[in-house]
Design a protein around this motif. Structure first.
Motif, short mmCIF file in Angstrom:
data_model
loop_
_atom_site.label_atom_id
_atom_site.label_comp_id
_atom_site.label_asym_id
_atom_site.label_seq_id
_atom_site.Cartn_x
_atom_site.Cartn_y
_atom_site.Cartn_z
N ASP A 217 0.80 -1.22 0.00
CA ASP A 217 0.00 0.00 0.00
C ASP A 217 0.84 1.27 0.00
O ASP A 217 0.28 2.37 0.06
CB ASP A 217 -0.93 0.02 1.22
CG ASP A 217 -1.92 -1.13 1.19
OD1 ASP A 217 -2.07 -1.72 0.10
OD2 ASP A 217 -2.52 -1.43 2.24
N GLU A 219 2.77 4.47 -1.11
CA GLU A 219 2.50 5.37 -2.24
C GLU A 219 3.52 5.19 -3.36
O GLU A 219 3.16 5.12 -4.55
CB GLU A 219 2.50 6.82 -1.76
CG GLU A 219 2.29 7.83 -2.88
CD GLU A 219 2.35 9.26 -2.38
OE1 GLU A 219 2.75 10.13 -3.18
OE2 GLU A 219 2.02 9.50 -1.19
N ARG A 255 -4.53 6.15 -3.42
CA ARG A 255 -3.21 6.11 -2.80
C ARG A 255 -2.14 6.85 -3.61
O ARG A 255 -0.97 6.85 -3.21
CB ARG A 255 -2.78 4.65 -2.60
CG ARG A 255 -3.52 3.98 -1.44
CD ARG A 255 -3.47 2.48 -1.52
NE ARG A 255 -4.12 1.88 -0.35
CZ ARG A 255 -5.44 1.79 -0.20
NH1 ARG A 255 -6.24 2.27 -1.13
NH2 ARG A 255 -5.95 1.23 0.89
#
Length: 711
Positions: A217, A219, A255
């Motif tokens: 997850d 970025e 994200r």
């Protein structure tokens, strides 16, 4: 030779017998000895075959003994055994060769190729397995091994081979189907596509999910894996799993900042336009309220929903609710007026009004509301700066469909009064002609030409209208007014239409007078050619005679008045003389080419010869450049009559030389006629001499300069 220098050549004269490079090459080819070829042997029985095979094996063994390390000799030996269908012996030779050099890639590939040609697939598999075990860093062996398994449609076997390959961490080219070691996004994508193409959707999803778990997850990692998210969502879209695709897009976009996800966001926008919902489009409009493409998609979505309710037989309340949603979207869309006063900002916006009006007219049939929409749109556009003819014309046609002709005329009249435009005039005139209101059409044409008197197509259309109405006097007067306009766009179109009109009327004298006027104005070579061809071609009989004959008897074919080749010939001569006086050489050549074709059709051999003698020759001339002051050479067209006028003495000399050459040729060939590049000069000089002797047959300067070549 002295002091190491080349000897001096005293005699530089050419040899008596010359030889070309082509002859040298041909003689060298002829003197080459043929290469030695071994005699062909024919085997008649098995005894001779065994003897031949034994002799060849002895030769191969002897060569291998001398050069044991040469793989080429081993390959020739093994391939020869395979050609004799002795596969066991061929395998034995290959195995002996592998004992000598087990790391030769060429040897392994030839060995497996031999087995595959003999359709021994299991043997080939075993060889590939041995090869990749011994040489795991050679990608070519892995490629061949995987290709074999894919060719045999053994997908599990191919996958197993790839997993073994990836354990050795090959380079990026090897990452076609897996990404265990090289976790690059494009490798995951290729692996997923591989599984999808073979119908293993679950396996493809597992590959993409593994990739997403690998990147996590963060970025930075999600930004790096945008291609994986996009391919995963597109695969779900192809499988019609739209909710899955939407979740994937939203997960990635939530994200990554908007500035770093332009490509992914564009793919998501395209997906939502095709399979989107109102919520998605609302978010788009919150970001940019003047994105008219999104408004079009939103309105189309609501219109489709309205049609679905209508087709499914929904209740009146449901229809009213669907109609209200469509109207709400259009009202919100048209409220986004473009900023500034530039037309390019309004081009997309104005179609929102048009689609809104068409929806009210066609779908809901609320004609009063549609009229109100058109009126509001016409008031909103700043007509003093620019206008949209399509808007006015659609408004007028709407009123025509409602049988409100006066209202339609008032709309178009207002448009022409506020912002006159060519398209408005054309649309208004077309409407009146369809309604058979020809007097109104005439009035509009007059206003049109007052607005733009230099518009040649407008004059032509006005005259054609009068001709269709059988008012030929008015048509002729319109043409006269048109050609008399001094600033005229594309005047050649108007003149041609005027001349064609007179020809159709059968008035050759009027058409001839028009050609004379046009020549006085322009004098272009195309005008001279058209004039001459007009004199030679037939035209219909005058309209009055045609109408009388039609009353007496009905005939399908129109009678024609033949042309006059003599008049056409005179026009050609006048045109040649005019172009000569202006010094236009290329135009004179174009005229002579058409003239020659004309004479070949309508004239005699003497006429054709006369025109051919007038043709120029291409000459190289030297002159001093005014800018550089240097002498330069240019190619120029030299006409016989120009040379006669400019250099009479030299011309006479050339004429006498050509006459002497002709006489010599006639004496040598028994009176045969000779031709030369100076034929034009001779013909022109002969014509001048004839004129001096008192023969007055020439009718023009061109004829006197280029008379027939006769003694």
């Amino acid at each position: 030779m002295q002091d190491g220098r080349a000897p001096r050549i005293k005699n530089r004269a050419p040899a008596a017998v010359q030889i070309t490079a082509e002859q040298l090459l041909r003689e060298a080819q002829e003197r080459q000895e043929s290469a030695f070829r071994a005699p062909k042997q024919r085997v008649e029985d098995f005894e001779e075959l065994h003897e031949y095979r034994g002799r060849k094996r002895k030769e191969f063994e002897e060569r291998i003994r001398r050069t044991r390390g040469s793989i080429k000799e081993w390959l020739q030996y093994a391939n020869w055994e395979a050609s004799q269908n002795e596969f066991a012996r061929s395998r034995s030779v290959f195995e002996r060769a592998l004992d000598v050099d087990p790391r030769s890639v060429q040897l392994w590939l030839s060995y497996t190729e031999m087995e595959l040609k003999s359709r021994n697939v299991q043997h080939a598999r075993n060889l590939f397995d041995r090869a990749v075990t011994l040489l795991p860093r050679v990608d070519q062996l892995w490629y061949k091994y995987v290709y074999l398994e894919e060719l045999l449609q053994n997908v599990p076997g191919a996958r197993q081979v790839f997993e073994r390959w990836m354990q050795w961490e090959p380079d990026d080219k090897a990452g076609k189907l897996t990404s265990t070691v090289r976790p690059e996004p494009r490798v995951w994508v290729k692996w997923g596509k591989f599984e999808e193409e073979r119908g293993r959707v679950d396996k493809a999803r597992e590959v993409f999910q593994t990739a997403l778990e690998f990147y996590g997850d963060d970025e930075e990692q999600v930004e790096k894996a945008q291609a994986v998210f996009s391919s995963f969502a597109k695969m779900e879209t192809r499988l019609k799993e739209y909710e899955r695709a939407r979740v994937i897009y939203k997960f990635a976009l939530s994200r990554i900042p908007r500035s770093k996800s332009a490509t992914l966001y564009a793919a998501y926008s395209k997906f939502e336009k095709q399979h989107g919902t109102r919520t998605t489009l609302e978010k788009e409009l919150e970001h940019d309220g003047q994105n008219y493409d999104v408004w079009f998609d939103y309105a189309r979505l609501e219109e489709d929903a309205y049609r679905d309710v209508k087709e499914e037989g929904g209740t009146q309340d449901e229809l009213d609710a669907a109609t209200g949603r469509v109207r709400e979207i259009y009202e919100r869309a048209v409220a986004q007026v473009p900023p500034g006063g530039e037309k390019r900002h309004w081009r997309r916006y104005i179609f929102l009004w048009l689609n809104y009006a068409l929806f009210e007219e066609i779908e809901t049939r609320d004609y009063a509301r549609a009229r109100q929409i058109y009126q509001t749109a016409t008031k909103l556009v700043p007509h003093k700066q620019f206008t949209f003819a399509k808007l006015w014309l659609l408004f007028a046609k709407f009123e025509v469909r409602r049988l409100e002709l006066n209202a339609a005329r008032k709309i178009l009249g207002t448009a022409i009064g506020m912002c006159p435009k060519e398209k408005l005039f054309k649309g208004y005139i077309e409407l009146e002609i369809e309604l058979r209101e020809f007097d109104r059409a005439r009035t509009l044409y007059e206003k049109y030409l007052e607005f733009d008197p230099a518009n040649s197509p407008a004059w032509i259309k006005f005259a054609e209208l009068e001709a269709q109405l059988q008012d030929f006097v008015r048509a002729r007067a319109i043409f006269e007014l048109g050609v008399s306009q001094s600033p005229l766009s594309m005047p050649e179109l108007l003149w041609k239409a005027y001349i064609d009109f007179e020809i159709e009327e059968g008035d050759r004298e009027a058409a001839r007078a028009l050609y004379e006027r046009l020549i006085a104005l322009s004098g272009h070579v195309k005008v001279w050619i058209a004039y001459a061809m007009f004199e030679a071609e037939p035209i219909p009989v005058p309209r009055a005679e045609r109408e009388e004959e039609e009353e007496e008897e009905e005939e399908e074919e129109t009678k024609m008045v033949p042309g006059d080749p003599d008049l056409a010939r005179r026009v050609f001569e006048r045109g040649y003389k005019d172009l000569k006086s202006k010094g236009l050489k290329s135009e004179r050549v174009a005229l002579l080419e058409v003239w020659k074709t004309f004479e070949e059709t309508h004239g005699t051999q003497d006429d054709v010869k006369k025109v051919e003698d007038m043709m120029p020759i291409v000459s190289k001339r030297r002159h001093v450049d005014k800018e550089t002051g240097q002498t330069v050479e240019d190619w120029d067209l030299v006409f016989a009559d120009d040379e006669r006028d400019a250099n009479p003495t030299s011309f006479k000399f050339l004429q006498m030389a050509h006459a002497w050459k002709q006489a010599q040729a006639q004496n040598g060939r028994g009176g045969g006629s000779g031709s030369s590049i100076l034929a034009g000069f001779n013909a022109a000089s002969a014509s001048v001499q004839t004129k001096k002797d008192g023969d007055g047959d020439a009718t023009s300067d061109v004829a006197s300069s280029h008379g027939d070549e006769s003694d």
